[in-house]
Design a protein around this motif. Structure first.
Motif, short mmCIF file in Angstrom:
data_model
loop_
_atom_site.label_atom_id
_atom_site.label_comp_id
_atom_site.label_asym_id
_atom_site.label_seq_id
_atom_site.Cartn_x
_atom_site.Cartn_y
_atom_site.Cartn_z
N TYR A 90 97.10 52.53 60.75
CA TYR A 90 98.26 53.26 60.23
C TYR A 90 99.13 53.75 61.38
N LEU A 91 100.46 53.78 61.14
CA LEU A 91 101.44 54.19 62.14
C LEU A 91 102.34 55.29 61.60
N GLU A 92 102.82 56.14 62.51
CA GLU A 92 103.77 57.21 62.18
C GLU A 92 104.58 57.52 63.44
N THR A 93 105.84 57.93 63.26
CA THR A 93 106.66 58.37 64.39
C THR A 93 107.20 59.77 64.12
N ASP A 94 107.60 60.47 65.20
CA ASP A 94 108.23 61.77 65.03
C ASP A 94 109.71 61.56 64.68
N PRO A 95 110.41 62.58 64.21
CA PRO A 95 111.80 62.41 63.73
C PRO A 95 112.77 61.87 64.78
N ASN A 96 112.51 62.14 66.05
CA ASN A 96 113.42 61.70 67.11
C ASN A 96 112.92 60.47 67.85
N ASP A 97 111.88 59.81 67.30
CA ASP A 97 111.34 58.57 67.87
C ASP A 97 110.96 58.72 69.34
N ARG A 98 110.32 59.83 69.67
CA ARG A 98 109.84 60.03 71.03
C ARG A 98 108.43 59.50 71.21
N PHE A 99 107.64 59.57 70.10
CA PHE A 99 106.25 59.15 70.17
C PHE A 99 105.88 58.33 68.94
N LEU A 100 104.95 57.41 69.13
CA LEU A 100 104.35 56.65 68.04
C LEU A 100 102.91 57.09 67.92
N PHE A 101 102.52 57.46 66.70
CA PHE A 101 101.15 57.89 66.42
C PHE A 101 100.42 56.76 65.69
N GLU A 102 99.21 56.44 66.15
CA GLU A 102 98.44 55.35 65.55
C GLU A 102 97.01 55.82 65.37
N CYS A 103 96.39 55.42 64.25
CA CYS A 103 95.01 55.85 64.01
C CYS A 103 94.10 54.66 63.75
N GLY A 104 92.80 54.87 63.98
CA GLY A 104 91.82 53.81 63.82
C GLY A 104 90.74 54.18 62.82
N TYR A 105 90.54 53.30 61.86
CA TYR A 105 89.47 53.50 60.88
C TYR A 105 88.10 53.29 61.54
N HIS A 106 87.97 52.24 62.33
CA HIS A 106 86.66 51.83 62.84
C HIS A 106 86.12 52.77 63.91
N ASP A 107 87.00 53.40 64.70
CA ASP A 107 86.52 54.27 65.77
C ASP A 107 86.92 55.73 65.58
N GLY A 108 87.49 56.08 64.42
CA GLY A 108 87.82 57.48 64.14
C GLY A 108 88.75 58.09 65.16
N ARG A 109 89.81 57.36 65.50
CA ARG A 109 90.65 57.71 66.65
C ARG A 109 92.10 57.94 66.26
N ILE A 110 92.78 58.79 67.06
CA ILE A 110 94.24 58.95 67.01
C ILE A 110 94.77 58.67 68.41
N SER A 111 95.76 57.81 68.53
CA SER A 111 96.42 57.55 69.81
C SER A 111 97.88 57.94 69.70
N VAL A 112 98.39 58.56 70.75
CA VAL A 112 99.81 58.93 70.84
C VAL A 112 100.43 58.08 71.94
N MET A 113 101.43 57.26 71.55
CA MET A 113 102.10 56.37 72.50
C MET A 113 103.51 56.89 72.78
N LYS A 114 103.89 56.91 74.05
CA LYS A 114 105.27 57.25 74.39
C LYS A 114 106.19 56.11 73.98
N LEU A 115 107.40 56.45 73.53
CA LEU A 115 108.41 55.45 73.20
C LEU A 115 109.56 55.54 74.19
N ASN A 116 109.97 54.39 74.71
CA ASN A 116 111.08 54.34 75.65
C ASN A 116 112.42 54.34 74.92
#
Length: 354
Positions: A90-116
């Motif tokens: 699953y993916l989500e972004t903040d209102p100003n597209d500064r970060f992309l949030f991604e989550c993992g079912y298999h490893d119970g994880r949340i990753s925050v990616m910077k957006l250029n």
């Protein structure tokens, strides 16, 4: 006056003959979908368009891909980045597209990616792995499985649905660094298997879909006077997604609001049905409108067209897309076109072209 133009991006599993993201043109007079092309990518389990409408992000086996959306809706590859874990869901972004949030079912994880600034993916700003064991020790769901992410109603935090722990963890977001800080936990019913979360159009209410309990739990976001500037989530309703006696066969699978926010649609796997609710905009409460069987097997995702009447169901196990038209007065819906054949559809995003 020129009519609005829309495309649908459909992500598929590519274990068989499917190749990736299928691009469909949508006729805004009839709301029918016609496939135009396929963009190759391995197993795009979720697709998301940025809030500014210029870029599309798609989960892939090795992380996330970023694309520029061209004038006709076609996709131009920008770059790909590893998210620091097993393929996400699953993916989500903040209102100003500064970060992309991604989550993992298999490893119970949340990753925050910077957006250029050009929409491409930057480096990992933060990673959080959920820990613990759910109270149910009967199956694999008792381990952390993050299945959905949504920003809190005030956009200051991130809700992370964990179906294994029967929780929704609420994180504060540091928008300077991209770091997440745990602020609160919504503890769902034991063995409810929370799967998806949605926020109403007014951003006052939170709706959590229980895959195992077959219920929508509704929460009101109210100010926390102890922690100034924070919200707490007050439970106000639990409502079933199925009819009495169907619990042993059903598993709630998808949830989405209509564009105007007046109706909520929920799909149920196992019994293959769609439940439609009226939404009281003043209270956030749901009232059942209709519950009808749908075609195909395993309605994995649902999305409502911009006209608020036509809606799309992805039948994952029978490799089909169905478009229905809702009749709110008669409390029913009917197929509005022939099924579209597509192998293992998993996610869909409807995008209005500029």
């Amino acid at each position: 006056m020129a009519k609005d133009r829309y495309v649908a991006y459909v992500g598929t599993y590519t274990y068989g003959s499917s190749e990736g993201i299928h691009i469909f043109d949508i006729d805004s007079d009839t709301w029918m979908m016609k496939e135009r092309k396929v963009v190759p990518i391995n197993n795009p389990s979720d697709v998301l368009v940025s809030n500014n409408g210029k870029y599309l992000y798609a989960i892939a086996d090795l992380g996330v891909n970023a694309y520029r959306i061209l004038e006709d809706g076609d996709l131009e590859f920008l770059n790909s980045k590893w998210t620091g874990g097993i393929r996400g869901c699953y993916l989500e972004t903040d209102p100003n597209d500064r970060f992309l949030f991604e989550c993992g079912y298999h490893d119970g994880r949340i990753s925050v990616m910077k957006l250029n600034e050009d929409g491409s993916l930057g480096e990992i700003a933060d990673r959080v792995f959920h820990k613990g064991i759910g109270l149910s020790m009967t199956d694999r769901r008792s381990m952390p499985h993050v299945t959905c992410l949504k920003l809190t109603p005030d956009f200051k935090g991130l809700c992370a649905v964990d179906s294994g722990l029967d929780q929704v963890k609420v994180y504060d977001i540091d928008y300077e660094t991209g770091k997440l800080h745990l602020n609160d936990i919504i503890r769902c019913d034991l063995d409810s298997g929370p799967k998806m979360i949605r926020i109403d159009k007014q951003r006052k209410y939170v709706y959590v879909l229980g895959e195992m309990s077959n219920r929508v739990c509704v929460y009101k976001a109210v100010p926390d006077h102890v922690k100034v500037g924070k919200d707490i989530f007050e439970p106000i309703q639990k409502i079933s997604t199925i009819d009495e006696g169907e619990n042993q066969q059903a598993a709630a699978s998808g949830i989405e609001f209509s564009e105007d926010g007046k109706h909520l649609f929920v799909t149920n796997a196992g019994i293959n049905s769609v439940m439609v609710y009226d939404v009281d905009e003043s209270t956030g409460l749901l009232t059942r409108l209709c519950h009808i069987k749908c075609s195909g097997d395993y309605p994995k995702a649902v999305v409502v067209m911009p006209d608020n009447e036509h809606f799309v169901v992805l039948s994952h196990n029978t490799d089909e897309i169905f478009v229905y038209k809702m009749d709110y007065e008669r409390k029913c819906y009917l197929l509005s076109a022939k099924p579209i054949r597509i192998e293992q559809p998993n996610s869909i995003y409807i995008h209005k072209l500029n």
